[in-house]
Design a protein around this motif. Structure first.
Motif, PDB file in Angstrom:
ATOM      1  N   VAL A  90     -45.164 -13.835 -14.554  1.00  0.00           N
ATOM      2  CA  VAL A  90     -44.905 -13.070 -13.331  1.00  0.00           C
ATOM      3  C   VAL A  90     -45.412 -11.643 -13.482  1.00  0.00           C
ATOM      4  CG1 VAL A  90     -43.061 -12.037 -11.945  1.00  0.00           C
ATOM      5  CG2 VAL A  90     -42.977 -14.459 -12.488  1.00  0.00           C
ATOM      6  N   VAL A  91     -45.129 -11.020 -14.624  1.00  0.00           N
ATOM      7  CA  VAL A  91     -45.564  -9.633 -14.841  1.00  0.00           C
ATOM      8  C   VAL A  91     -47.084  -9.552 -14.843  1.00  0.00           C
ATOM      9  CG1 VAL A  91     -45.607  -7.764 -16.527  1.00  0.00           C
ATOM     10  CG2 VAL A  91     -43.466  -8.934 -16.031  1.00  0.00           C
ATOM     11  N   ARG A  92     -47.738 -10.447 -15.561  1.00  0.00           N
ATOM     12  CA  ARG A  92     -49.209 -10.426 -15.644  1.00  0.00           C
ATOM     13  C   ARG A  92     -49.844 -10.708 -14.285  1.00  0.00           C
ATOM     14  NH1 ARG A  92     -53.394 -13.939 -16.565  1.00  0.00           N
ATOM     15  NH2 ARG A  92     -55.109 -13.102 -17.798  1.00  0.00           N
ATOM     16  N   ASP A  93     -49.331 -11.711 -13.584  1.00  0.00           N
ATOM     17  CA  ASP A  93     -49.886 -12.064 -12.285  1.00  0.00           C
ATOM     18  C   ASP A  93     -49.669 -10.948 -11.268  1.00  0.00           C
ATOM     19  OD1 ASP A  93     -51.190 -14.273 -10.782  1.00  0.00           O
ATOM     20  OD2 ASP A  93     -49.388 -14.073  -9.522  1.00  0.00           O
ATOM     21  N   ALA A  94     -48.494 -10.323 -11.291  1.00  0.00           N
ATOM     22  CA  ALA A  94     -48.238  -9.210 -10.367  1.00  0.00           C
ATOM     23  C   ALA A  94     -49.161  -8.039 -10.676  1.00  0.00           C
ATOM     24  CB  ALA A  94     -46.777  -8.781 -10.457  1.00  0.00           C
ATOM     25  N   TYR A  95     -49.427  -7.799 -11.958  1.00  0.00           N
ATOM     26  CA  TYR A  95     -50.341  -6.714 -12.342  1.00  0.00           C
ATOM     27  C   TYR A  95     -51.761  -7.011 -11.857  1.00  0.00           C
ATOM     28  CZ  TYR A  95     -53.000  -3.504 -15.243  1.00  0.00           C
ATOM     29  OH  TYR A  95     -53.863  -2.543 -15.671  1.00  0.00           O
ATOM     30  N   LEU A  96     -52.222  -8.259 -12.031  1.00  0.00           N
ATOM     31  CA  LEU A  96     -53.572  -8.625 -11.602  1.00  0.00           C
ATOM     32  C   LEU A  96     -53.721  -8.627 -10.090  1.00  0.00           C
ATOM     33  CD1 LEU A  96     -54.431 -11.529 -14.068  1.00  0.00           C
ATOM     34  CD2 LEU A  96     -55.318  -9.198 -14.078  1.00  0.00           C
ATOM     35  N   ARG A  97     -52.653  -8.808  -9.380  1.00  0.00           N
ATOM     36  CA  ARG A  97     -52.711  -8.806  -7.920  1.00  0.00           C
ATOM     37  C   ARG A  97     -52.505  -7.413  -7.336  1.00  0.00           C
ATOM     38  NH1 ARG A  97     -52.610 -14.024  -5.768  1.00  0.00           N
ATOM     39  NH2 ARG A  97     -52.310 -15.572  -7.387  1.00  0.00           N
ATOM     40  N   GLY A  98     -52.325  -6.418  -8.197  1.00  0.00           N
ATOM     41  CA  GLY A  98     -52.185  -5.046  -7.727  1.00  0.00           C
ATOM     42  C   GLY A  98     -50.824  -4.762  -7.132  1.00  0.00           C
ATOM     43  N   SER A  99     -49.843  -5.525  -7.506  1.00  0.00           N
ATOM     44  CA  SER A  99     -48.492  -5.358  -6.978  1.00  0.00           C
ATOM     45  C   SER A  99     -47.674  -4.507  -7.958  1.00  0.00           C
ATOM     46  CB  SER A  99     -47.859  -6.738  -6.793  1.00  0.00           C
ATOM     47  OG  SER A  99     -46.603  -6.631  -6.189  1.00  0.00           O
ATOM     48  N   TYR A 100     -46.443  -4.200  -7.580  1.00  0.00           N
ATOM     49  CA  TYR A 100     -45.533  -3.457  -8.463  1.00  0.00           C
ATOM     50  C   TYR A 100     -44.997  -4.419  -9.520  1.00  0.00           C
ATOM     51  CZ  TYR A 100     -45.747   0.074  -4.831  1.00  0.00           C
ATOM     52  OH  TYR A 100     -46.183   0.998  -3.932  1.00  0.00           O
ATOM     53  N   TYR A 155     -40.903 -14.778  -6.413  1.00  0.00           N
ATOM     54  CA  TYR A 155     -42.235 -14.207  -6.656  1.00  0.00           C
ATOM     55  C   TYR A 155     -43.326 -15.119  -6.111  1.00  0.00           C
ATOM     56  CZ  TYR A 155     -46.453 -12.558  -8.812  1.00  0.00           C
ATOM     57  OH  TYR A 155     -47.719 -12.118  -8.994  1.00  0.00           O
ATOM     58  N   CYS A 156     -43.192 -16.408  -6.338  1.00  0.00           N
ATOM     59  CA  CYS A 156     -44.215 -17.347  -5.853  1.00  0.00           C
ATOM     60  C   CYS A 156     -44.309 -17.338  -4.325  1.00  0.00           C
ATOM     61  CB  CYS A 156     -43.929 -18.749  -6.362  1.00  0.00           C
ATOM     62  SG  CYS A 156     -44.260 -18.950  -8.125  1.00  0.00           S
ATOM     63  N   LEU A 157     -43.206 -17.092  -3.656  1.00  0.00           N
ATOM     64  CA  LEU A 157     -43.219 -17.061  -2.194  1.00  0.00           C
ATOM     65  C   LEU A 157     -43.721 -15.732  -1.637  1.00  0.00           C
ATOM     66  CD1 LEU A 157     -39.858 -18.862  -1.371  1.00  0.00           C
ATOM     67  CD2 LEU A 157     -42.179 -19.765  -1.131  1.00  0.00           C
ATOM     68  N   PRO A 181     -48.713 -11.315  -3.427  1.00  0.00           N
ATOM     69  CA  PRO A 181     -49.925 -11.121  -2.622  1.00  0.00           C
ATOM     70  C   PRO A 181     -50.847 -12.329  -2.750  1.00  0.00           C
ATOM     71  CG  PRO A 181     -49.454  -9.176  -3.938  1.00  0.00           C
ATOM     72  CD  PRO A 181     -48.514 -10.233  -4.392  1.00  0.00           C
ATOM     73  N   PRO A 182     -51.557 -12.686  -1.686  1.00  0.00           N
ATOM     74  CA  PRO A 182     -52.355 -13.911  -1.717  1.00  0.00           C
ATOM     75  C   PRO A 182     -53.590 -13.839  -2.615  1.00  0.00           C
ATOM     76  CG  PRO A 182     -52.638 -12.775   0.356  1.00  0.00           C
ATOM     77  CD  PRO A 182     -51.575 -12.046  -0.387  1.00  0.00           C
ATOM     78  N   LEU A 183     -54.139 -12.651  -2.844  1.00  0.00           N
ATOM     79  CA  LEU A 183     -55.380 -12.532  -3.619  1.00  0.00           C
ATOM     80  C   LEU A 183     -55.197 -11.622  -4.817  1.00  0.00           C
ATOM     81  CD1 LEU A 183     -57.986 -12.036  -0.768  1.00  0.00           C
ATOM     82  CD2 LEU A 183     -57.610 -14.089  -2.102  1.00  0.00           C
ATOM     83  N   LEU A 184     -55.974 -11.917  -5.856  1.00  0.00           N
ATOM     84  CA  LEU A 184     -56.035 -11.005  -6.986  1.00  0.00           C
ATOM     85  C   LEU A 184     -56.751  -9.733  -6.562  1.00  0.00           C
ATOM     86  CD1 LEU A 184     -57.064 -13.466  -9.845  1.00  0.00           C
ATOM     87  CD2 LEU A 184     -54.811 -12.518  -9.420  1.00  0.00           C
ATOM     88  N   GLN A 185     -56.499  -8.642  -7.262  1.00  0.00           N
ATOM     89  CA  GLN A 185     -57.131  -7.361  -6.945  1.00  0.00           C
ATOM     90  C   GLN A 185     -58.652  -7.466  -7.039  1.00  0.00           C
ATOM     91  OE1 GLN A 185     -55.462  -4.554  -5.952  1.00  0.00           O
ATOM     92  NE2 GLN A 185     -57.444  -3.653  -5.549  1.00  0.00           N
TER      93      GLN A 185
END
Length: 181
Positions: free
Chosen positions: A35-45, A63-65, A68-72
């Motif tokens: 979750v942390v890695r995916d949120a970082y790659l998607r440009g989220s907090y 988190y899955c719901l 953000p739909p796209l990676l940064q």
């Protein structure tokens, strides 16, 4: 009852239970890392999502719901593609008369035949009405009417036509008679 429990709770069953608990803890930690890695790659907090992911099952589902739909990097690539397409579209314009799409170097609208640009008298390139000099051949552009398309060929033929006239002028007699063939 305790005798029955002690008979069922064998060392093999204890080992299997311990392995299952260890695997569940590893899965829980890996899900938080994901979750942390995916949120970082998607440009989220990512730090907010790390706290949400600490809730064992609901955090990952949330988190899955809500992610953000796209990676940064995919968003950046889409923005670059849009900018490239806009730059390509800048090569085109619209006819002021009928609105038909025309390229930047068109002289006439192919739909309504409205004159869009003037031609350079020397090199016959399309000229923007605001230009004062032709950027292709450095000829000053005046308010004169556009030249014909075969103007450069006419200039190359003039010296050839002038040469016979000069020869004829030399063979003329002083009285102004035409020379004999």
């Amino acid at each position: 009852m305790s005798e029955l429990l002690s008979q069922l709770w064998t060392p093999e069953l204890q080992a299997a239970f311990t392995v299952v608990v260890i695997l569940l803890v590893i899965l829980y930690v890996l899900s938080i890392v994901w979750v942390v890695r995916d949120a970082y790659l998607r440009g989220s907090y990512w730090y907010v999502w790390a706290i949400v992911a600490l809730i064992p099952l609901l955090g990952i589902i949330a988190y899955c719901l809500l992610r953000p739909p796209l990676l940064q990097i995919d968003r950046d690539e889409q923005e670059l593609e849009i900018a490239l397409k806009q730059r390509e579209l800048m090569k085109y314009g619209e006819c002021a008369n009928c609105g038909y799409p025309v390229e930047a170097d068109f002289v006439l609208c192919p739909n309504c035949h409205q004159r869009l640009k003037n031609l350079c008298g020397t090199c016959n390139h399309a000229l923007d009405p605001s230009w004062t000099v032709c950027p292709y051949c450095a000829t000053p552009v005046g308010g004169a009417a556009p030249a014909r398309r075969n103007a450069p060929r006419a200039r190359t033929q003039q010296p050839q036509q002038a040469a016979p006239q000069q020869r004829q002028g030399r063979t003329r007699s002083p009285q102004g008679e035409h020379p004999a063939p």
